[in-house]
Design a protein around this motif. Structure first.
Motif, short mmCIF file in Angstrom:
data_model
loop_
_atom_site.label_atom_id
_atom_site.label_comp_id
_atom_site.label_asym_id
_atom_site.label_seq_id
_atom_site.Cartn_x
_atom_site.Cartn_y
_atom_site.Cartn_z
N SER A 41 1.17 -1.36 0.05
CA SER A 41 0.30 0.25 -0.23
C SER A 41 0.62 1.66 -0.17
N SER A 42 2.30 0.92 0.86
CA SER A 42 2.71 2.20 0.36
C SER A 42 3.40 3.00 -0.61
N LYS A 43 3.26 1.73 -1.62
CA LYS A 43 3.83 1.95 -2.96
C LYS A 43 2.80 3.25 -3.68
N LEU A 44 2.09 3.26 -2.78
CA LEU A 44 0.50 4.33 -3.80
C LEU A 44 0.76 5.33 -3.34
N GLY A 45 2.01 5.76 -2.30
CA GLY A 45 2.21 6.50 -1.67
C GLY A 45 2.61 7.50 -2.69
N SER A 46 4.16 6.96 -3.89
CA SER A 46 4.89 7.55 -4.67
C SER A 46 3.75 8.35 -5.61
N ALA A 47 2.60 8.70 -5.76
CA ALA A 47 2.07 9.00 -6.60
C ALA A 47 2.28 10.91 -6.18
N SER A 48 2.69 10.87 -4.91
CA SER A 48 2.65 12.23 -4.44
C SER A 48 2.77 12.17 -2.99
N PRO A 49 3.47 13.27 -2.56
CA PRO A 49 4.05 12.89 -0.85
C PRO A 49 3.29 13.08 -0.13
N ARG A 50 2.37 13.89 -0.45
CA ARG A 50 0.96 14.35 0.12
C ARG A 50 -0.30 13.15 0.77
N ILE A 51 -0.16 11.52 -0.36
CA ILE A 51 -0.20 10.58 0.41
C ILE A 51 0.23 9.93 1.20
N ARG A 52 0.28 9.48 3.28
CA ARG A 52 0.49 8.98 3.51
C ARG A 52 0.25 7.60 4.10
N THR A 53 0.75 6.68 4.85
CA THR A 53 0.15 5.50 4.36
C THR A 53 0.06 5.32 6.38
N ALA A 54 -0.39 4.73 6.69
CA ALA A 54 -0.86 3.95 7.89
C ALA A 54 -1.04 2.52 8.35
N LEU A 55 0.18 2.48 9.52
CA LEU A 55 0.16 0.51 9.93
C LEU A 55 -1.35 0.06 10.51
N GLY A 56 -1.99 -0.69 10.17
CA GLY A 56 -3.01 -0.88 10.73
C GLY A 56 -3.24 -2.23 11.17
N LEU A 57 -4.53 -2.66 11.88
CA LEU A 57 -5.08 -4.40 12.36
C LEU A 57 -6.34 -3.97 12.60
N HIS A 58 -7.20 -3.89 11.41
CA HIS A 58 -8.94 -3.78 11.89
C HIS A 58 -9.30 -4.69 12.98
N PRO A 59 -10.15 -3.79 13.46
CA PRO A 59 -10.69 -4.33 14.49
C PRO A 59 -11.80 -5.94 13.94
N GLN A 60 -12.30 -5.65 12.70
CA GLN A 60 -13.33 -7.09 12.17
C GLN A 60 -12.96 -7.44 11.53
N ILE A 61 -11.16 -8.11 11.67
CA ILE A 61 -10.61 -9.24 11.05
C ILE A 61 -8.85 -9.19 11.40
N ALA A 62 -9.15 -8.95 13.59
CA ALA A 62 -8.19 -9.14 15.05
C ALA A 62 -7.98 -10.53 15.11
N TYR A 63 -9.31 -11.25 14.86
CA TYR A 63 -9.12 -12.38 15.26
C TYR A 63 -8.49 -13.63 14.41
N GLU A 64 -8.17 -13.44 13.04
CA GLU A 64 -7.93 -14.00 11.52
C GLU A 64 -6.27 -13.79 11.48
N ARG A 65 -6.02 -12.40 13.01
CA ARG A 65 -4.94 -11.37 11.69
C ARG A 65 -4.62 -11.49 12.84
N LYS A 66 -4.34 -11.61 14.00
CA LYS A 66 -3.10 -11.39 14.96
C LYS A 66 -2.02 -11.87 15.46
N GLY A 67 -2.13 -13.28 14.49
CA GLY A 67 -0.63 -14.00 14.35
C GLY A 67 0.92 -12.87 13.53
N GLU A 68 -0.19 -11.62 13.17
CA GLU A 68 0.81 -10.44 12.60
C GLU A 68 1.20 -9.19 13.24
N LEU A 69 0.98 -9.87 14.66
CA LEU A 69 1.06 -8.64 15.68
C LEU A 69 3.21 -8.57 15.18
N PRO A 70 3.08 -9.45 15.61
CA PRO A 70 5.18 -9.11 15.32
C PRO A 70 5.74 -8.56 14.08
#
Ligand code: MN
Length: 248
Positions: A41-70
């Motif tokens: 997703s960060s690569k989409l920010g190369s279109a403009s310095p005004r696009i910043r990418t946030a790092l997330g882990l959405h609560p609705q999928i936390a149960y299946e993606r909690k292994g991505e916490l590290p």
């Protein structure tokens, strides 16, 4: 104009949307739902310095993606922005509540240890537990409650804690949402699209729909649109340059 919560990577044509944001000079906070999506997703920010990418882990999928916490903790030094994170107390997600809490509090602790970040937070049917978690961990940085739909008492408490609020067109199309906007201090509000999830009419919202939201805020405040635009730009500058939760 500013879109402070958009899922740029989830449009069918993300590069075209990013390019359009660049040509319109929009500031965009491109949120992600999983740590594994962040690098791409960060690569989409190369279109403009005004696009910043946030790092997330959405609560609705936390149960299946909690292994991505590290992975979350590993990537965190690369960005000042965290989202989409939070808690969802809706019926369909309540069964995974303990996973949601584990993921959310682990992320808040990591943000505090990192010296504070700007956080875009989902609080659907969960405003009180979100505020309890922010109270327990006051050094997370700046909390921006995205599409806030809590009760008036919860809104008051969020304001006391220094939270900010990002508002979208769907939100302010309801009476309840407008009442919330009326209660938000003018120096703590910012616009968002929540595209492509939120809709404007029949279509998925796009970042430049924030112009419509500005028009409605102007109506609610009883001021010309230019006043709202200037206030939101000032708010954006404050939000993106301050290190910690405003405690005014
Ligand atoms: Mn979202």
């Amino acid at each position: 104009m500013i879109d402070f919560h958009c899922h740029l990577d989830l449009y069918p044509n993300p590069h075209a949307v990013a390019a359009e944001c660049a040509s319109r000079n929009l500031y965009v906070l491109s949120v992600t739902n999983t740590p594994s999506a962040w690098t791409g997703s960060s690569k989409l920010g190369s279109a403009s310095p005004r696009i910043r990418t946030a790092l997330g882990l959405h609560p609705q999928i936390a149960y299946e993606r909690k292994g991505e916490l590290p992975l979350f903790e590993k990537l965190l030094p690369q960005t000042s922005y965290v989202g989409e994170i939070g808690l969802d107390g809706g019926q369909e997600f309540r069964q995974y509540w303990s996973d949601q809490v584990t993921v959310f509090t682990t992320i808040l602790d990591a943000c505090a240890r990192a010296g504070g970040k700007v956080l875009s937070i989902h609080s659907r049917h969960a405003a009180t537990p979100i505020l309890d978690a922010l109270k327990a961990q006051p050094d997370v940085g700046t909390a921006v409650l995205h599409w806030f739909s809590g009760k008036q008492g919860e809104l008051k408490r969020a304001i006391e804690y220094g939270c900010w609020f990002s508002v979208n067109f769907s939100m302010i199309s309801s009476i309840r949402g407008r009442t919330i906007v009326e209660g938000i201090p003018r120096n703590r509000i910012i616009t968002e699209s929540d595209g492509p999830f939120a809709r404007v009419g029949r279509n998925p919202a796009v970042p430049w729909d924030v112009g419509r939201t500005v028009a409605v805020i102007a109506e609610i405040w009883g001021v010309p649109e230019i006043v709202v635009k200037e206030q939101i730009l000032l708010n954006f500058r404050t939000l993106t340059t301050q290190g910690n939760l405003a405690r005014d």
